[in-house]
Design a protein around this motif. Structure first.
Motif, short mmCIF file in Angstrom:
data_model
loop_
_atom_site.label_atom_id
_atom_site.label_comp_id
_atom_site.label_asym_id
_atom_site.label_seq_id
_atom_site.Cartn_x
_atom_site.Cartn_y
_atom_site.Cartn_z
N GLY A 75 0.79 -1.22 0.00
CA GLY A 75 0.00 0.00 0.00
C GLY A 75 0.82 1.28 0.00
N TYR A 76 2.07 1.21 -0.51
CA TYR A 76 2.92 2.39 -0.56
C TYR A 76 2.77 3.12 -1.88
N SER A 77 3.20 4.36 -1.90
CA SER A 77 3.28 5.13 -3.14
C SER A 77 4.69 5.01 -3.68
N LYS A 78 4.83 4.66 -4.95
CA LYS A 78 6.14 4.41 -5.55
C LYS A 78 7.03 5.64 -5.55
N THR A 79 6.42 6.81 -5.60
CA THR A 79 7.22 8.04 -5.72
C THR A 79 7.58 8.67 -4.39
N ASP A 80 7.01 8.16 -3.28
CA ASP A 80 7.37 8.69 -1.97
C ASP A 80 8.86 8.47 -1.71
N VAL A 81 9.47 9.43 -0.99
CA VAL A 81 10.90 9.35 -0.70
C VAL A 81 11.11 8.75 0.68
N ASN A 88 26.87 2.11 6.68
CA ASN A 88 27.83 1.84 5.60
C ASN A 88 27.28 0.95 4.50
N THR A 89 25.97 0.93 4.28
CA THR A 89 25.42 0.09 3.23
C THR A 89 25.54 0.78 1.88
N ILE A 90 25.03 0.11 0.86
CA ILE A 90 25.11 0.64 -0.50
C ILE A 90 24.00 1.65 -0.80
N ILE A 91 23.04 1.82 0.12
CA ILE A 91 21.86 2.64 -0.14
C ILE A 91 22.15 4.12 0.13
N PRO A 92 21.88 5.01 -0.83
CA PRO A 92 22.04 6.45 -0.58
C PRO A 92 21.08 6.93 0.51
N ASP A 93 21.30 8.17 0.96
CA ASP A 93 20.49 8.71 2.07
C ASP A 93 19.02 8.84 1.73
N LYS A 94 18.72 9.15 0.48
CA LYS A 94 17.33 9.34 0.06
C LYS A 94 17.06 8.56 -1.22
N VAL A 95 16.01 7.75 -1.18
CA VAL A 95 15.58 6.97 -2.35
C VAL A 95 14.06 6.96 -2.39
N THR A 96 13.51 6.80 -3.57
CA THR A 96 12.06 6.62 -3.65
C THR A 96 11.74 5.17 -3.26
N ILE A 97 10.50 4.95 -2.93
CA ILE A 97 10.06 3.57 -2.61
C ILE A 97 10.35 2.65 -3.80
N GLN A 98 10.11 3.16 -5.01
CA GLN A 98 10.36 2.37 -6.21
C GLN A 98 11.85 1.99 -6.30
N GLN A 99 12.73 2.97 -6.11
CA GLN A 99 14.16 2.71 -6.16
C GLN A 99 14.59 1.73 -5.07
N LEU A 100 14.04 1.91 -3.89
CA LEU A 100 14.39 1.06 -2.76
C LEU A 100 14.11 -0.41 -3.04
N PHE A 101 12.90 -0.68 -3.52
CA PHE A 101 12.51 -2.07 -3.75
C PHE A 101 13.06 -2.62 -5.07
N THR A 102 13.45 -1.76 -5.97
CA THR A 102 14.01 -2.22 -7.25
C THR A 102 15.48 -2.55 -7.14
N GLN A 103 16.27 -1.62 -6.60
CA GLN A 103 17.72 -1.73 -6.63
C GLN A 103 18.35 -2.26 -5.34
N TYR A 104 17.73 -2.03 -4.20
CA TYR A 104 18.46 -2.20 -2.95
C TYR A 104 17.99 -3.34 -2.06
N LEU A 105 16.78 -3.84 -2.24
CA LEU A 105 16.28 -4.93 -1.40
C LEU A 105 16.16 -6.20 -2.24
N ASP A 106 16.70 -7.28 -1.75
CA ASP A 106 16.69 -8.54 -2.51
C ASP A 106 15.35 -9.24 -2.31
N LEU A 107 14.50 -9.14 -3.32
CA LEU A 107 13.18 -9.75 -3.26
C LEU A 107 13.16 -11.15 -3.85
N ASN A 108 14.28 -11.59 -4.40
CA ASN A 108 14.34 -12.86 -5.10
C ASN A 108 14.88 -14.00 -4.23
#
Length: 396
Positions: A75-81, A88-108
């Motif tokens: 129930g999230y909005s993809k464009t929310d930041v 020290n992770t690979i994730i920048p300080d600010k990402v959109t929900i879409q970027q977070l779940f696409t690039q940074y969280l392993d869903l597979n």
């Protein structure tokens, strides 16, 4: 909102990675062969260089359809930041929900137990219309004495689990994110040489398919790299294990299994360069093994070309799923005299790339047997003799 639009339209690159363009994808195997073998060419951004024998770390992305399904279920909005406090992770300080779940969280991957616990805790604390049913469901999954979690994991990846668990409750985003595995880079050997291709890196990508319960699944990164629409990828280089001997007259045994041929090719390309420069080289014999000859036909043509121009002294091939059903071990045993011809020199070294569980030890045993029978040595003497030779092993 202006800041949010900037994050969405000009995302920061993953920390520690450079963004590179995919300039070419070429199907190496015939169209009707499975698994498919694809050459992927990465155009390097200005200032990014690599050395012969280096490996490249690829940070893959989850499939868009999978990401959209997870975000919708939560129930999230993809464009929310989302503001990340990740240290020290690979994730920048600010990402959109879409970027977070696409690039940074392993869903597979297999669902971590922390994901089960996060949903269960939220259900107990927040309640819901299906409280009792949900508690029973999660308690069975969290019970180490039960087979329920194992059964669930064989059929469901992290994305499937999140979508299923959202039927009962939806935990806060920061709590959920902390329970999901961060995307790990996948390591590929570079199959090109910086001497001939300084501004690009070539990879041999062998499609990974596997059965998970009743579902057919694919390897996340291999599937990601061969997507037709993929144009950019997050990469960084790291030191590999292959470096050519400083004494160029050293004889070498090159052994590649499947896509393990990747780090072998730059060594051969380097030999080709040395030959053109008129340098004296030792012998190089190549053993290559794979399941099907047809999958590697184009690469076999390259090997044939290297043998004709002298970059490879001789090559030996083995295909375990073709009618002759030969393994690399079989071919090495059949050619023990030719191996011993260069193995007599203690400077001779071996470069092996392929599955590293058990196979290198099997090959080392073969070299000991060859030393015993061709060199007329006792076991202890042969083992001591073989220990003088260098082995360079790059596992897949």
């Amino acid at each position: 909102k202006v800041e949010d639009e900037t994050v969405a339209n000009k995302p920061s690159r993953p920390i520690g990675f450079e963004m590179a363009e995919i300039s070419e994808k070429v199907l190496i195997s015939p169209p009707d062969f499975s698994p498919k073998l694809t050459k992927v060419v990465i155009a390097l951004p200005e200032g990014l260089t690599y050395e012969l024998g280096d490996q490249v770390s690829i940070l893959p992305c989850n499939d868009d359809d999978v990401v959209n399904s997870v975000i919708e279920a939560l129930g999230y909005s993809k464009t929310d930041v989302f503001n990340v406090n990740s240290g020290n992770t690979i994730i920048p300080d600010k990402v959109t929900i879409q970027q977070l779940f696409t690039q940074y969280l392993d869903l597979n991957c297999i669902p971590p137990i922390a994901v089960y616990q996060t949903f269960y805790n939220n259900l107990v604390n927040e309640g819901g219309p299906n409280l009792e049913e949900g508690k029973k469901f999660f308690e069975q999954l969290l019970d180490d004495s039960s087979n329920k979690r194992k059964e669930f994991q064989t059929e469901n990846c992290t994305a499937d689990a999140i979508i299923e668990f959202c039927k009962f409750t939806k935990p806060p985003l920061d709590t959920l994110v902390s329970s999901i595995n961060i995307m790990a880079p996948r390591i590929y050997s570079v199959s090109s040489s910086p001497d001939t291709s300084p501004d690009k890196a070539e990879l041999l990508v062998n499609e990974v398919l596997f059965k998970s319960g009743s579902k057919q699944r694919y390897g996340l990164c291999t599937h990601f790299l061969i997507r037709p629409e993929l144009s950019k990828v997050a990469i960084h280089f790291r030191r590999g294990k292959f470096r050519y001997p400083k004494d160029l007259t050293t004889d070498v045994v090159l052994i590649g299994l499947g896509s393990g041929l990747s780090p072998i090719l730059p060594l051969v390309q380097l030999r080709e360069k040395f030959m053109k420069e008129g340098k004296k080289l030792g012998k190089a014999i190549l053993f290559f093994g794979a399941r099907y000859r047809g999958s590697y036909q184009r690469l076999l043509s390259r090997i044939d070309g290297y043998q004709k121009n002298g970059a490879i002294t001789e090559s030996f091939l083995a295909f375990s799923r073709d009618p002759e059903k030969l393994h690399i071990q079989d071919v090495m045993k059949k050619n023990s005299e030719k191996i011993w011809d260069i193995w007599q020199d203690p400077r001779t070294c071996v470069f092996f790339s392929g599955p590293d569980k058990g196979i290198p030890d099997q090959l080392k045993d073969i070299f000991v047997d060859i030393t015993i029978h061709e060199g007329w040595m006792a076991m202890e003497e042969a083992m001591a003799y073989n220990s003088r030779h260098e082995w360079h092993i790059e596992g897949l």
